[in-house]
Motif scaffolding. Structure first.
Motif, short mmCIF file in Angstrom:
data_model
loop_
_atom_site.label_atom_id
_atom_site.label_comp_id
_atom_site.label_asym_id
_atom_site.label_seq_id
_atom_site.Cartn_x
_atom_site.Cartn_y
_atom_site.Cartn_z
N GLU A 72 -0.66 -4.71 2.68
CA GLU A 72 -2.05 -5.03 3.04
C GLU A 72 -2.27 -6.50 2.75
N SER A 130 0.83 -1.20 0.00
CA SER A 130 0.00 0.00 0.00
C SER A 130 0.86 1.26 0.00
N ASP A 182 -8.53 -7.17 4.02
CA ASP A 182 -9.27 -5.91 4.02
C ASP A 182 -9.02 -5.18 5.35
N ARG A 183 -8.44 -3.98 5.28
CA ARG A 183 -8.15 -3.13 6.43
C ARG A 183 -7.13 -3.76 7.40
N VAL A 184 -6.32 -4.68 6.91
CA VAL A 184 -5.25 -5.28 7.73
C VAL A 184 -3.93 -5.00 7.04
N LYS A 185 -3.12 -4.13 7.66
CA LYS A 185 -1.84 -3.76 7.06
C LYS A 185 -0.71 -4.14 8.00
#
Length: 122
Positions: free
Chosen positions: A87, A77, A90-93
């Motif tokens: 990433e 990202s 979803d929404r986990v980095k």
């Protein structure tokens, strides 16, 4: 026409039958030749592969799919110097060191390769 193996075998036979040379450095010829063979067969190609891998990693940009050294696959990202944000869901980095990115990941190429240890189709 002689094959390289046959030529080497004939050369070894001739050298074995020849009288021992008086030169004390003649005993170092075989180890030097063995080191040269190992260098050109193993060490040099590995160095070349590592250079190519580093060149690929230097070209990484946001949006590229990568494989981390631990086997985790994700999409970059952002890259900020030696740190990359990957990433993985979803929404986990994950914040990872850029050096820990093993290589780019191509899902199509990975799907076409058989798994290691998998039985061959009958």
């Amino acid at each position: 026409m002689d094959t390289p193996v046959r030529t080497i075998a004939m050369l070894a036979t001739i050298l074995a039958q020849a009288p021992a040379a008086a030169n004390p450095l003649s005993g170092f010829i075989v180890p030097i030749l063995m080191f040269a063979a190992i260098y050109f067969i193993l060490i040099r190609p590995m160095g070349k592969q590592e250079k190519e891998r580093k060149a690929r990693l230097d070209k990484l940009a946001a949006g590229d799919t990568v494989r981390l050294t631990g086997g985790i696959i994700g999409r970059i990202s952002s890259i900020d110097g030696p740190i990359a944000m990957v990433e993985v869901a979803d929404r986990v980095k994950l914040k990872v060191l850029r050096a820990e990115i093993a290589d780019r990941f191509d899902p199509e190429a990975a799907a076409s390769k058989p798994e290691a240890g998998a039985a061959a189709p009958k």
